[in-house]
Enzyme design. Sequence first.
Site, PDB file in Angstrom:
ATOM      1  N   GLY A 194       0.812  -1.258   0.100  1.00  0.00           N
ATOM      2  CA  GLY A 194       0.096  -0.029   0.003  1.00  0.00           C
ATOM      3  C   GLY A 194       0.866   1.315  -0.047  1.00  0.00           C
ATOM      4  O   GLY A 194       1.925   1.450  -0.640  1.00  0.00           O
ATOM      5  N   VAL A 198       0.812   4.554   5.537  1.00  0.00           N
ATOM      6  CA  VAL A 198       0.177   3.321   6.549  1.00  0.00           C
ATOM      7  C   VAL A 198       1.430   2.382   6.642  1.00  0.00           C
ATOM      8  O   VAL A 198       1.319   1.907   7.474  1.00  0.00           O
ATOM      9  CB  VAL A 198      -1.116   2.713   5.670  1.00  0.00           C
ATOM     10  CG1 VAL A 198      -1.450   1.500   6.350  1.00  0.00           C
ATOM     11  CG2 VAL A 198      -2.093   3.526   5.408  1.00  0.00           C
ATOM     12  N   GLY A 199       2.535   2.476   5.570  1.00  0.00           N
ATOM     13  CA  GLY A 199       3.552   1.731   5.652  1.00  0.00           C
ATOM     14  C   GLY A 199       4.310   1.951   6.942  1.00  0.00           C
ATOM     15  O   GLY A 199       4.787   1.071   7.940  1.00  0.00           O
ATOM     16  N   GLU A 216       5.652  -3.311   0.813  1.00  0.00           N
ATOM     17  CA  GLU A 216       5.450  -3.134  -0.908  1.00  0.00           C
ATOM     18  C   GLU A 216       4.842  -1.619  -1.050  1.00  0.00           C
ATOM     19  O   GLU A 216       3.535  -1.723  -1.019  1.00  0.00           O
ATOM     20  CB  GLU A 216       4.765  -4.212  -1.483  1.00  0.00           C
ATOM     21  CG  GLU A 216       5.638  -5.509  -1.167  1.00  0.00           C
ATOM     22  CD  GLU A 216       6.811  -5.706  -2.481  1.00  0.00           C
ATOM     23  OE1 GLU A 216       6.468  -5.025  -3.100  1.00  0.00           O
ATOM     24  OE2 GLU A 216       7.486  -6.643  -2.107  1.00  0.00           O
ATOM     25  N   CYS A 250       0.947  -0.044  -9.183  1.00  0.00           N
ATOM     26  CA  CYS A 250       2.034   0.613  -8.636  1.00  0.00           C
ATOM     27  C   CYS A 250       3.106   0.767  -9.331  1.00  0.00           C
ATOM     28  O   CYS A 250       3.975   1.696  -9.142  1.00  0.00           O
ATOM     29  CB  CYS A 250       2.172  -0.342  -7.184  1.00  0.00           C
ATOM     30  SG  CYS A 250       2.642  -2.065  -7.715  1.00  0.00           S
TER      31      CYS A 250
HETATM   32  P1  NAD Z   1      -5.471   0.801   0.438  1.00  0.00           P
HETATM   33  O1  NAD Z   1      -6.212   1.964   0.978  1.00  0.00           O
HETATM   34  O2  NAD Z   1      -6.463  -0.582   0.141  1.00  0.00           O
HETATM   35  O3  NAD Z   1      -4.560   0.449   1.756  1.00  0.00           O
HETATM   36  C1  NAD Z   1      -3.786  -0.797   2.011  1.00  0.00           C
HETATM   37  C2  NAD Z   1      -4.349  -1.508   3.180  1.00  0.00           C
HETATM   38  O4  NAD Z   1      -3.819  -0.848   4.306  1.00  0.00           O
HETATM   39  C3  NAD Z   1      -5.772  -1.903   3.224  1.00  0.00           C
HETATM   40  O5  NAD Z   1      -5.892  -3.302   3.637  1.00  0.00           O
HETATM   41  C4  NAD Z   1      -6.191  -0.977   4.394  1.00  0.00           C
HETATM   42  O6  NAD Z   1      -6.944  -1.794   5.373  1.00  0.00           O
HETATM   43  C5  NAD Z   1      -4.985  -0.804   5.307  1.00  0.00           C
HETATM   44  N1  NAD Z   1      -4.939   0.352   5.919  1.00  0.00           N
HETATM   45  C6  NAD Z   1      -5.473   1.777   5.441  1.00  0.00           C
HETATM   46  N2  NAD Z   1      -5.360   2.616   6.346  1.00  0.00           N
HETATM   47  C7  NAD Z   1      -4.693   1.912   7.506  1.00  0.00           C
HETATM   48  C8  NAD Z   1      -4.401   2.551   8.747  1.00  0.00           C
HETATM   49  N3  NAD Z   1      -4.479   3.809   9.026  1.00  0.00           N
HETATM   50  N4  NAD Z   1      -3.974   1.731   9.646  1.00  0.00           N
HETATM   51  C9  NAD Z   1      -3.702   0.148   9.456  1.00  0.00           C
HETATM   52  N5  NAD Z   1      -3.930  -0.204   8.330  1.00  0.00           N
HETATM   53  C10 NAD Z   1      -4.638   0.561   7.309  1.00  0.00           C
HETATM   54  O7  NAD Z   1      -4.304   0.898  -0.753  1.00  0.00           O
HETATM   55  P2  NAD Z   1      -3.472   2.029  -1.016  1.00  0.00           P
HETATM   56  O8  NAD Z   1      -2.370   2.516   0.259  1.00  0.00           O
HETATM   57  O9  NAD Z   1      -4.400   3.064  -1.351  1.00  0.00           O
HETATM   58  O10 NAD Z   1      -2.960   1.404  -2.208  1.00  0.00           O
HETATM   59  C11 NAD Z   1      -2.192   2.373  -3.049  1.00  0.00           C
HETATM   60  C12 NAD Z   1      -0.733   2.560  -2.932  1.00  0.00           C
HETATM   61  O11 NAD Z   1      -0.223   1.255  -2.851  1.00  0.00           O
HETATM   62  C13 NAD Z   1      -0.266   3.185  -3.750  1.00  0.00           C
HETATM   63  O12 NAD Z   1       0.822   3.795  -3.479  1.00  0.00           O
HETATM   64  C14 NAD Z   1       0.622   2.193  -4.526  1.00  0.00           C
HETATM   65  O13 NAD Z   1       1.735   2.277  -5.371  1.00  0.00           O
HETATM   66  C15 NAD Z   1       1.056   1.214  -3.761  1.00  0.00           C
HETATM   67  N6  NAD Z   1       1.001  -0.205  -3.970  1.00  0.00           N
HETATM   68  C16 NAD Z   1       2.269  -0.781  -4.158  1.00  0.00           C
HETATM   69  C17 NAD Z   1       2.378  -1.991  -4.484  1.00  0.00           C
HETATM   70  C18 NAD Z   1       3.811  -2.759  -4.575  1.00  0.00           C
HETATM   71  O14 NAD Z   1       3.752  -4.241  -4.887  1.00  0.00           O
HETATM   72  N7  NAD Z   1       4.854  -2.296  -4.404  1.00  0.00           N
HETATM   73  C19 NAD Z   1       1.346  -2.694  -5.201  1.00  0.00           C
HETATM   74  C20 NAD Z   1       0.104  -1.856  -5.368  1.00  0.00           C
HETATM   75  C21 NAD Z   1      -0.207  -0.831  -4.803  1.00  0.00           C
END
Ligand code: NAD
Length: 438
Positions: A194, A198-199, A216, A250
């Site tokens: 994600g 959040v990471g 990731e 991503c």
């Molecule tokens: P998302 O909003 O679905 O969040 C990912 C997960 O984090 C979800 O399961 C969600 O429930 C959880 N989450 C969200 N907020 C949280 C919090 N405050 N506390 C705990 N958990 C929480 O996805 P996203 O972040 O919008 O995804 C898009 C991002 O992901 C982009 O930056 C994209 O580049 C990146 N991405 C990376 C890869 C990779 O493989 N490197 C792949 C796909 C997407």
Amino acid sequence: MNHPGPEQPADVVARLRATFRTGRTKPVEWRTAQLHRLRALLTENGPDLEAALHADLGKSAAEAQRTEIGFTVREIDHTLDHLADWLRPEPAPVPAHLGADATAWTQYDPLGVVLVVAPWNYPAQLLLAPVVGALAAGNAVVAKPSELAPATSSVLARLLPRYLDTEAVAVVEGGVPETTALLAERFDHVFYTGNGTVGRIVMRAAAEHLTPVTLELGGKSPAFVDRDVDLDVVAARLAGGKFLNAGQTCVAPDYVLTDPETAAALEPALVRAVEGLYGTDPARSAEYARIVNERHYDRLTGLLDSGRVVVGGTGDRSEKYIAPTVLADVAPEAPVMREEIFGPILPIVTVSGPDEAIDFVNDRDKPLALYVFSESDATRERFAAETSSGGLGHGLPLAHLTVSDLPFGGVGESGMGNYHGRYSIETFSHRKAVLKKP
Ligand code: NAD
């Protein structure tokens, strides 16, 4: 097992940990059986999965198969083909002072109970491909699909328990509260895909338990276009990589760096490329996906005036449709250049040539992917040697992550750790050092 109401995260983890302690997940036979079951889930439920992916993101069935279902099946097949080989203990030479009868080796131990938290953009692949690695490495797994892809989350929550060993694999659906509750538990590894905000939350929570993490993440992945390339070929490949899943990938090329003359010739080539992919009215193309929700739709339309519109530039909020868009004359500090776009907008930023492009990349966060379109070996080698990115693609965006024997992951702001194929075994195992002296 009957539970009064939904099982609480602490109970799920305790239950899986008890299973892991019995040793049930360790034999390679259990692992391969789970992988075969997961494969069956994917091949027997194509229509349900395709419908869910269409409901969440407007993905066509062909795209759902190519980038989610089929992708995961290939990951399973590759793992089944090589697992025994990857798990083989590796002998290590023993120093003379231990005697000629001493032997040493490394062995791959499963970590225990691992958590996989997935995003919404490839909601099936990005949940299941890490699960493949976690199971192949002999772990119990808690899988948390993204609440922002609710149809896929629900179909996976229904199907996974039907196919996999429910004593060792659990699905927890939900959003922030559920993920927060899960992250309070002690896992042996947390695998998060994600965004970087959040990471950081994930890593902080994991630090409480000294739990290792794989992050990731994303970021702006640049594409450099040199003046010596066939621009129609490059435009077709750029558009194919950018507009797949309406740019919500991503590793999509986020923006183009090129010199002004090449930019002028690339613009009409990109118009032709978009037409070649989706026709003159992409809104009517069954192959073109939709934006995940209104929040992202509004965010993206706010970026459309960051440059001169070459093609696209329009949208329909009720359909969550944004046309494949190319923007030219984009300033490096324009809004569209300040965040990861994660949508169907391709800005072209001009630079004087490879030197300035390399500086441009190095002045910013390390990207998840970097793409170089050049006929010059020297230029390609310069980008390889002088920049840092999760992956590097010469001449073709996205494709490096379909090579099962390459690690997939970021560096710096684009993440830490990696997976796919044998790298998933590395990620989800502990390499135990063993010495034997008779
Ligand atoms: P998302 O909003 O679905 O969040 C990912 C997960 O984090 C979800 O399961 C969600 O429930 C959880 N989450 C969200 N907020 C949280 C919090 N405050 N506390 C705990 N958990 C929480 O996805 P996203 O972040 O919008 O995804 C898009 C991002 O992901 C982009 O930056 C994209 O580049 C990146 N991405 C990376 C890869 C990779 O493989 N490197 C792949 C796909 C997407």
